[in-house]
Motif scaffolding. Structure first.
Motif, PDB file in Angstrom:
ATOM      1  N   MET A  77       0.841  -1.176   0.000  1.00 46.46           N
ATOM      2  CA  MET A  77       0.000   0.000   0.000  1.00 46.46           C
ATOM      3  C   MET A  77       0.888   1.241   0.000  1.00 46.46           C
ATOM      4  O   MET A  77       1.789   1.366   0.809  1.00 46.46           O
ATOM      5  N   GLU A  78       0.619   2.147  -0.895  1.00 46.71           N
ATOM      6  CA  GLU A  78       1.400   3.374  -1.010  1.00 46.71           C
ATOM      7  C   GLU A  78       0.658   4.518  -0.328  1.00 46.71           C
ATOM      8  O   GLU A  78      -0.534   4.710  -0.540  1.00 46.71           O
ATOM      9  N   LEU A  79       1.381   5.259   0.512  1.00 52.27           N
ATOM     10  CA  LEU A  79       0.795   6.420   1.177  1.00 52.27           C
ATOM     11  C   LEU A  79       1.149   7.663   0.385  1.00 52.27           C
ATOM     12  O   LEU A  79       2.288   7.861   0.001  1.00 52.27           O
ATOM     13  N   LYS A  80       0.158   8.500   0.146  1.00 52.73           N
ATOM     14  CA  LYS A  80       0.386   9.753  -0.579  1.00 52.73           C
ATOM     15  C   LYS A  80      -0.121  10.900   0.275  1.00 52.73           C
ATOM     16  O   LYS A  80      -1.243  10.851   0.775  1.00 52.73           O
ATOM     17  N   PRO A  81       0.703  11.942   0.455  1.00 51.64           N
ATOM     18  CA  PRO A  81       0.229  13.084   1.236  1.00 51.64           C
ATOM     19  C   PRO A  81      -0.856  13.847   0.474  1.00 51.64           C
ATOM     20  O   PRO A  81      -0.872  13.876  -0.752  1.00 51.64           O
ATOM     21  N   ASP A  82      -1.757  14.442   1.209  1.00 57.94           N
ATOM     22  CA  ASP A  82      -2.789  15.288   0.617  1.00 57.94           C
ATOM     23  C   ASP A  82      -2.190  16.691   0.483  1.00 57.94           C
ATOM     24  O   ASP A  82      -2.008  17.382   1.483  1.00 57.94           O
ATOM     25  N   ASN A  83      -1.869  17.068  -0.740  1.00 49.54           N
ATOM     26  CA  ASN A  83      -1.197  18.345  -0.985  1.00 49.54           C
ATOM     27  C   ASN A  83      -1.970  19.533  -0.439  1.00 49.54           C
ATOM     28  O   ASN A  83      -1.381  20.462   0.108  1.00 49.54           O
ATOM     29  N   ARG A  84      -3.274  19.512  -0.584  1.00 52.72           N
ATOM     30  CA  ARG A  84      -4.084  20.636  -0.088  1.00 52.72           C
ATOM     31  C   ARG A  84      -3.962  20.781   1.421  1.00 52.72           C
ATOM     32  O   ARG A  84      -3.888  21.890   1.945  1.00 52.72           O
ATOM     33  N   LYS A  85      -3.934  19.652   2.119  1.00 53.30           N
ATOM     34  CA  LYS A  85      -3.818  19.702   3.578  1.00 53.30           C
ATOM     35  C   LYS A  85      -2.437  20.185   4.005  1.00 53.30           C
ATOM     36  O   LYS A  85      -2.308  20.920   4.984  1.00 53.30           O
ATOM     37  N   LEU A  86      -1.403  19.794   3.281  1.00 57.27           N
ATOM     38  CA  LEU A  86      -0.058  20.277   3.599  1.00 57.27           C
ATOM     39  C   LEU A  86       0.056  21.783   3.377  1.00 57.27           C
ATOM     40  O   LEU A  86       0.666  22.491   4.174  1.00 57.27           O
ATOM     41  N   ILE A  87      -0.547  22.269   2.300  1.00 55.92           N
ATOM     42  CA  ILE A  87      -0.526  23.709   2.022  1.00 55.92           C
ATOM     43  C   ILE A  87      -1.313  24.454   3.110  1.00 55.92           C
ATOM     44  O   ILE A  87      -0.853  25.486   3.603  1.00 55.92           O
ATOM     45  N   GLU A  88      -2.455  23.913   3.494  1.00 58.17           N
ATOM     46  CA  GLU A  88      -3.223  24.538   4.572  1.00 58.17           C
ATOM     47  C   GLU A  88      -2.415  24.551   5.868  1.00 58.17           C
ATOM     48  O   GLU A  88      -2.353  25.571   6.563  1.00 58.17           O
ATOM     49  N   LEU A  89      -1.776  23.449   6.199  1.00 60.11           N
ATOM     50  CA  LEU A  89      -0.964  23.369   7.407  1.00 60.11           C
ATOM     51  C   LEU A  89       0.163  24.390   7.379  1.00 60.11           C
ATOM     52  O   LEU A  89       0.445  25.053   8.374  1.00 60.11           O
ATOM     53  N   ALA A  90       0.806  24.545   6.236  1.00 61.18           N
ATOM     54  CA  ALA A  90       1.926  25.475   6.109  1.00 61.18           C
ATOM     55  C   ALA A  90       1.501  26.920   6.330  1.00 61.18           C
ATOM     56  O   ALA A  90       2.293  27.734   6.805  1.00 61.18           O
ATOM     57  N   HIS A  91       0.271  27.258   6.005  1.00 65.21           N
ATOM     58  CA  HIS A  91      -0.188  28.647   6.078  1.00 65.21           C
ATOM     59  C   HIS A  91      -1.144  28.924   7.242  1.00 65.21           C
ATOM     60  O   HIS A  91      -1.616  30.047   7.402  1.00 65.21           O
ATOM     61  N   TYR A  92      -1.414  27.913   8.052  1.00 68.62           N
ATOM     62  CA  TYR A  92      -2.359  28.080   9.157  1.00 68.62           C
ATOM     63  C   TYR A  92      -1.680  28.813  10.311  1.00 68.62           C
ATOM     64  O   TYR A  92      -0.546  28.520  10.667  1.00 68.62           O
ATOM     65  N   ARG A  93      -2.382  29.775  10.865  1.00 74.30           N
ATOM     66  CA  ARG A  93      -1.855  30.565  11.987  1.00 74.30           C
ATOM     67  C   ARG A  93      -2.619  30.205  13.265  1.00 74.30           C
ATOM     68  O   ARG A  93      -3.810  29.903  13.236  1.00 74.30           O
ATOM     69  N   MET A  94      -1.914  30.273  14.364  1.00 72.21           N
ATOM     70  CA  MET A  94      -2.518  30.001  15.673  1.00 72.21           C
ATOM     71  C   MET A  94      -3.601  31.047  15.938  1.00 72.21           C
ATOM     72  O   MET A  94      -3.324  32.248  15.874  1.00 72.21           O
ATOM     73  N   PRO A  95      -4.837  30.619  16.205  1.00 70.86           N
ATOM     74  CA  PRO A  95      -5.940  31.576  16.325  1.00 70.86           C
ATOM     75  C   PRO A  95      -6.108  32.222  17.707  1.00 70.86           C
ATOM     76  O   PRO A  95      -6.908  33.140  17.852  1.00 70.86           O
ATOM     77  N   PHE A  96      -5.360  31.771  18.717  1.00 75.19           N
ATOM     78  CA  PHE A  96      -5.569  32.326  20.059  1.00 75.19           C
ATOM     79  C   PHE A  96      -4.311  32.137  20.912  1.00 75.19           C
ATOM     80  O   PHE A  96      -3.384  31.436  20.522  1.00 75.19           O
ATOM     81  N   GLY A  97      -4.331  32.750  22.073  1.00 70.45           N
ATOM     82  CA  GLY A  97      -3.296  32.518  23.076  1.00 70.45           C
ATOM     83  C   GLY A  97      -2.017  33.308  22.877  1.00 70.45           C
ATOM     84  O   GLY A  97      -1.953  34.253  22.085  1.00 70.45           O
ATOM     85  N   LYS A  98      -1.020  32.907  23.606  1.00 67.43           N
ATOM     86  CA  LYS A  98       0.282  33.570  23.625  1.00 67.43           C
ATOM     87  C   LYS A  98       0.903  33.684  22.232  1.00 67.43           C
ATOM     88  O   LYS A  98       1.595  34.644  21.931  1.00 67.43           O
ATOM     89  N   TYR A  99       0.664  32.694  21.407  1.00 71.10           N
ATOM     90  CA  TYR A  99       1.269  32.656  20.069  1.00 71.10           C
ATOM     91  C   TYR A  99       0.274  32.995  18.959  1.00 71.10           C
ATOM     92  O   TYR A  99       0.482  32.644  17.796  1.00 71.10           O
ATOM     93  N   LYS A 100      -0.783  33.700  19.315  1.00 73.04           N
ATOM     94  CA  LYS A 100      -1.807  34.076  18.332  1.00 73.04           C
ATOM     95  C   LYS A 100      -1.162  34.780  17.140  1.00 73.04           C
ATOM     96  O   LYS A 100      -0.316  35.664  17.297  1.00 73.04           O
ATOM     97  N   GLY A 101      -1.540  34.333  15.937  1.00 69.48           N
ATOM     98  CA  GLY A 101      -1.048  34.941  14.708  1.00 69.48           C
ATOM     99  C   GLY A 101       0.205  34.298  14.139  1.00 69.48           C
ATOM    100  O   GLY A 101       0.569  34.554  13.003  1.00 69.48           O
ATOM    101  N   ARG A 102       0.873  33.451  14.906  1.00 74.57           N
ATOM    102  CA  ARG A 102       2.078  32.779  14.394  1.00 74.57           C
ATOM    103  C   ARG A 102       1.690  31.559  13.565  1.00 74.57           C
ATOM    104  O   ARG A 102       0.709  30.871  13.846  1.00 74.57           O
ATOM    105  N   TYR A 103       2.513  31.302  12.541  1.00 74.95           N
ATOM    106  CA  TYR A 103       2.329  30.053  11.796  1.00 74.95           C
ATOM    107  C   TYR A 103       2.552  28.888  12.755  1.00 74.95           C
ATOM    108  O   TYR A 103       3.402  28.962  13.653  1.00 74.95           O
TER     109      TYR A 103
END
Length: 77
Positions: A1-27
């Protein structure tokens, strides 16, 4: 079985910022690993944020931050 990453999810993860707390706004990739471990010990939030934080901890644990930084560079939002 071959595992393939979901490119859209990786791109979302790369650009997602912390929405709250001490690190709010950081990737998520810029969060300290100790902060992610703390979330793991206390329990990740439910939903998408929890999944992304869990994934980022796995990425950091395996020293793969350069993968996320490459995605940020080559796939700007």
């Amino acid at each position: 079985m071959e595992l393939k990453p979901d490119n859209r999810k990786l791109i979302e993860l790369a650009h997602y910022r912390m929405p709250f707390g001490k690190y709010k706004g950081r990737y998520l990739v810029d969060l300290p690993e100790a902060y992610l471990v703390w979330f793991q010990q206390k329990g990740f939030p439910n939903g998408k944020l929890g999944e992304l934080l869990r994934s980022m901890l796995e990425i950091k644990t395996n020293n793969l931050e350069s993968l996320i930084r490459g995605i940020q560079k080559h796939f700007p939002k």
